[in-house]
Scaffold this active site. Structure first.
Site, short mmCIF file in Angstrom:
data_model
loop_
_atom_site.label_atom_id
_atom_site.label_comp_id
_atom_site.label_asym_id
_atom_site.label_seq_id
_atom_site.Cartn_x
_atom_site.Cartn_y
_atom_site.Cartn_z
N GLU A 166 -4.44 68.48 38.40
CA GLU A 166 -3.86 67.32 37.68
C GLU A 166 -4.36 67.26 36.25
O GLU A 166 -4.30 66.21 35.60
CB GLU A 166 -4.18 66.04 38.45
CG GLU A 166 -3.73 66.10 39.92
CD GLU A 166 -2.53 65.24 40.26
OE1 GLU A 166 -2.35 64.20 39.64
OE2 GLU A 166 -1.76 65.62 41.17
N HIS A 234 -7.81 59.71 39.88
CA HIS A 234 -8.25 60.72 38.89
C HIS A 234 -9.65 60.35 38.42
O HIS A 234 -10.01 59.15 38.39
CB HIS A 234 -7.32 60.74 37.67
CG HIS A 234 -5.97 61.31 37.92
ND1 HIS A 234 -4.81 60.78 37.38
CD2 HIS A 234 -5.57 62.39 38.63
CE1 HIS A 234 -3.77 61.50 37.76
NE2 HIS A 234 -4.21 62.47 38.52
N CYS A 343 -5.23 57.86 29.83
CA CYS A 343 -4.20 58.65 30.54
C CYS A 343 -3.13 59.14 29.58
O CYS A 343 -2.50 60.17 29.79
CB CYS A 343 -3.48 57.81 31.59
SG CYS A 343 -4.51 57.20 32.90
O1 SUG Z 1 0.25 60.28 38.42
N1 SUG Z 1 1.70 57.19 37.73
C1 SUG Z 1 0.85 58.26 37.31
C2 SUG Z 1 -0.29 57.73 36.49
C3 SUG Z 1 -1.10 58.82 35.87
C4 SUG Z 1 -2.34 58.30 35.22
N2 SUG Z 1 -3.04 59.34 34.61
C5 SUG Z 1 -4.39 59.45 34.52
N3 SUG Z 1 -5.18 58.76 35.29
N4 SUG Z 1 -4.87 60.32 33.74
C6 SUG Z 1 0.32 59.06 38.50
O2 SUG Z 1 -0.02 58.43 39.52
C7 SUG Z 1 3.73 56.24 38.69
C8 SUG Z 1 5.19 56.42 38.46
C9 SUG Z 1 6.04 55.47 39.27
O3 SUG Z 1 5.54 54.88 40.21
O4 SUG Z 1 7.23 55.38 38.92
C10 SUG Z 1 2.91 57.44 38.25
O5 SUG Z 1 3.36 58.55 38.36
#
Ligand code: SUG
Length: 415
Positions: A166, A234, A343
């Site tokens: 990731e 994460h 993020c």
């Molecule tokens: O992968 N949310 C992302 C958020 C990513 C956050 N990134 C870091 N922590 N670096 C994920 O969970 C939600 C999309 C939705 O529900 O439509 C989403 O993909």
């Protein structure tokens, strides 16, 4: 030592930004599932953050959104048109999730790699289908933004859970200062009870080999199951770092590697900020940056300002002299999908020579900021309910918006 600075490359929020609740294990994404989003506000909040960093004197780059709905994947699955696609799949093909650039790739600074080049490996993001369709376009963007002899672009790791990767959200770099050799820290998830771990140990080990990192300057940390089950999907939801400073929650890891003792460790205790509140406020999803004149400041989500415990923790870090100031920024639209300030950005340490090789039209400056704001005002809707993702006009609007952006950034968008 060669002089170097850390640049941030932020993912622009795409025109289909919505709340479809696609990320099980990500508490915010589940909480706001099926509510109405505001893509225009989301994109403006994102560029305002970029401008804020730029005004602090931090090099700031822009990464375009990916084309959504993802027609290429739709065709790969045998569908001919959007109206034939079942709702859940349509939501997955429409997510603007590439905005979270911390998940775009793992990046190693040239000071750390054996061949003295900056290495990129786009994340395969296999644990969520809507994110697993990002890597090819991410690779296409990174190659255009970082062209030439100073940069090495690897393929994403094989698309299987064994190598679930990731990106930089599970990576930290500790060093005396950006231009010096660092210790690269990779964080993976082991067994958890409720929620799945999203970064595998084998993925981290593969990146270490690919990026030609010296074993004695690599540390692998295992996330605690308790943290994952509290919604720490994460590492950047439970730890942050900058140069010699490493701030983490006492419940983040199964154990800490003794090689990290040489850096400044600031541990946040459960009694001062319980895991649950750390996740709710996204305290650790802050950016710590070194100002050009020296000294470190924090860009934190505005949600921390309203939480006494989170605010007290920042006050303590200031009192102890780790950071000079905290700026609270509003990225609420992204936060509702579990994406805070950290993020939204990918960190890339660049020497002067490497900096000069970057595709020059993606550097944020006052002029590009103005163009992006105008483009967003003109092209983005101010509300999208999950049902609106069926609207064929939205697909057309999104395509037109990205064509115009390609001309602004002088980049090939999509693939
Ligand atoms: O992968 N949310 C992302 C958020 C990513 C956050 N990134 C870091 N922590 N670096 C994920 O969970 C939600 C999309 C939705 O529900 O439509 C989403 O993909």
């Amino acid at each position: 030592m060669t002089r170097a600075a850390e640049a941030n490359i932020d993912g622009l929020v795409g025109p289909t930004h919505n709340y479809a609740g696609l990320s099980y294990g990500n508490v915010a994404s589940e909480k706001y599932a099926m509510t109405v989003s505001n893509p225009r506000a989301a994109a403006l909040q994102g560029v305002a953050k970029m401008k804020f960093l730029h005004d602090l004197g931090i090099p700031q780059l822009v990464m375009p959104p990916q084309p959504r709905p993802n027609i290429k994947t739709l065709k790969r699955l045998g569908y001919r048109k959007l109206t034939d696609v079942p709702t859940e799949l349509l939501h997955q093909l429409s997510s603007a999730s590439s905005m979270w650039a911390a998940n775009a790739a793992m990046v190693s600074a040239s000071a750390d790699t054996n061949d003295g080049k900056v290495h990129f490996t786009p994340a395969n993001l296999v644990s969520k289908f809507h994110r697993s369709i990002e890597p090819a376009v991410t690779a296409h963007y990174l190659k255009q933004i970082f062209p030439g002899e100073h940069f090495v672009h690897h393929e994403p790791l094989p698309a299987h859970a064994m190598f679930s990767d990731e990106g930089a959200a599970n990576h930290m770099r500790l060093t005396e200062e950006h231009g010096k050799k660092g210790v690269e820290v990779f964080v993976y998830g082991g067994a958890s009870k409720k929620y799945p771990a999203r970064q595998s140990k084998q993925a981290c080990e593969a990146i270490v080999r690919l990026h030609e990192l010296a074993a004695e300057r690599v540390v692998l940390l295992e996330q605690s199951a308790e943290a994952i089950d509290a919604g720490v999907f994460h590492n950047d939801v439970i730890a942050m770092s900058n140069e010699q400073l490493f701030i983490y929650h006492e419940k983040a890891y199964t154990q800490i590697d003794s090689r990290l003792a040489g850096f400044t460790n600031a541990v946040i205790r459960e009694k001062d900020l319980p895991l649950k509140e750390a996740v709710a406020t996204y305290f650790f999803n802050s950016q710590i940056v070194t100002l050009p004149r020296g000294g470190a400041v924090v860009i934190a989500p505005v949600e921390c300002e309203g939480n006494l415990k989170a605010k007290n923790c920042f006050d303590r870090l200031m009192r102890e002299g780790h950071i000079e100031a905290v700026y609270y920024l509003d990225v609420r639209e992204s936060m509702k999908n579990g994406g805070g300030p950290a993020c939204l950005r990918l960190r890339v340490v660049l020497t002067e020579k490497e900096l000069e090789s970057v595709h020059k039209h993606v550097w944020l400056n006052d002029k590009l900021y103005q163009s992006l704001c105008q483009w967003i005002e003109k092209r983005y809707r101010d509300r999208i309910a999950p049902d609106d993702l069926r609207d064929p006009m939205l697909a057309k609007e999104s395509e037109d918006a990205l064509s115009e952006l390609a001309a602004i950034l002088k980049l090939s968008i999509g693939q």
